[in-house]
Design an enzyme around this catalytic site. Sequence first.
Site, PDB file in Angstrom:
ATOM      1  CG  ASP A  62     -14.818  -5.508   0.050  1.00 53.57           C
ATOM      2  OD1 ASP A  62     -14.816  -5.462   1.295  1.00 53.57           O
ATOM      3  OD2 ASP A  62     -13.792  -5.372  -0.635  1.00 53.57           O
ATOM      4  CG  ASN A 105     -12.182  -4.917   5.765  1.00 56.19           C
ATOM      5  OD1 ASN A 105     -11.380  -5.782   6.065  1.00 56.19           O
ATOM      6  ND2 ASN A 105     -12.381  -4.521   4.516  1.00 56.19           N
ATOM      7  CE1 TYR A 152      -4.229  -1.655   0.495  1.00 58.65           C
ATOM      8  CE2 TYR A 152      -2.936  -3.121   1.890  1.00 58.65           C
ATOM      9  CZ  TYR A 152      -4.094  -2.850   1.185  1.00 58.65           C
ATOM     10  OH  TYR A 152      -5.111  -3.766   1.169  1.00 58.65           O
ATOM     11  NE  ARG A 172      -4.765   2.861   2.865  1.00 60.43           N
ATOM     12  CZ  ARG A 172      -5.411   1.695   3.009  1.00 60.43           C
ATOM     13  NH1 ARG A 172      -4.787   0.667   3.574  1.00 60.43           N
ATOM     14  NH2 ARG A 172      -6.652   1.564   2.604  1.00 60.43           N
ATOM     15  N   GLY A 182     -23.255 -16.617  10.203  1.00 67.59           N
ATOM     16  CA  GLY A 182     -24.147 -16.590  11.357  1.00 67.59           C
ATOM     17  C   GLY A 182     -24.931 -15.293  11.391  1.00 67.59           C
ATOM     18  CE  LYS A 188     -18.197  -9.889   6.404  1.00 67.18           C
ATOM     19  NZ  LYS A 188     -17.859  -8.849   5.413  1.00 67.18           N
TER      20      LYS A 188
END
Length: 316
Positions: free
Chosen positions: A260, A165, A99, A101, A234, A227
């Site tokens: 996503d 996330n 990355y 950023r 669940g 997830k």
Amino acid sequence: MKVLVVGECMAEFRQNSSGVWQQAFAGDVFNTAVYLKRLSAETGVAFASTTGKDMLSQQLRQYCERVSLDIRWLKSHESRSCGLYFIQTDEQGERQFSYYRERSAARTLVQQFTAADWCAISEQTDWVFYSAITLSILSAEDRKRFIEHLMRLRRQGVKLAFDTNYRASLWESCDSARTWVYCAIDNSDLVFAGTEDMAGILNCPAITAKQLANELAELSVPELVLKAGKEEVGLLVDGDYLTFAVEPVSKVVDTTAAGDSFNAGYLAALLNGQPLSERVQWAKTLAAQVIQYPGAIIPESAMPTMVPNKSDHQHG
């Protein structure tokens, strides 16, 4: 229905099998926005962030318009630029990222929003969707301001959806991440919580979906989606825990955007008035298709047709 997706979109550079680097645009909530619009054309999907005025930023704006995203809240920064990342995948579809950023304009997104913007959002938006990555790229002060604005929107009737996330490298510490993620969860109407993400946040490597449901049950989330990768999905709704099996995918090419796209499928079904089992089915169907293609955003021609779920859930 109108959905505002808030977060970062970056230029993605992916190396193909011939060693050639190909450029696209992607980002966790941005991917969800694109897939949500594809699945629910009648839903107004706006993307809120900040770009620069560099070449890639201009191309990003053009891309948003091509995929029919509303960019009225996509701001511009005078000196910062679009973030970017490089990605390579192994034979199992697992990813390795690099990355760049630090000077991403998206880190200033809260500073670009005016009181008039927030007022307009409250009047013109039904749902706001964001993630822990959205929070992680902000300064501590901007995070506080952002959450305060979101809580105000919720009091005004806007529903909030949040994804856990988690990228450890984007946070000052695990404790900071846990504090802010729990704050977001506790002030949301719909939460997508990944067991892998929460394992890192809670420092509990082997946590299961059911254990995570028990951990988060004390928080006031009307609809909690858990997830657990290829293990299960669940749901914790009104104190009732439900589990759904995940069908195996024979050929996994690239797991980028699996979560996503899952979120997009679930949101699209929810906005379409589908019951819980259908929400999970739409989510699983889209995610299973996405991981069979390289890159975060698959060709529109490869989008699956959503079909009714033939199997019912199991009570946990």
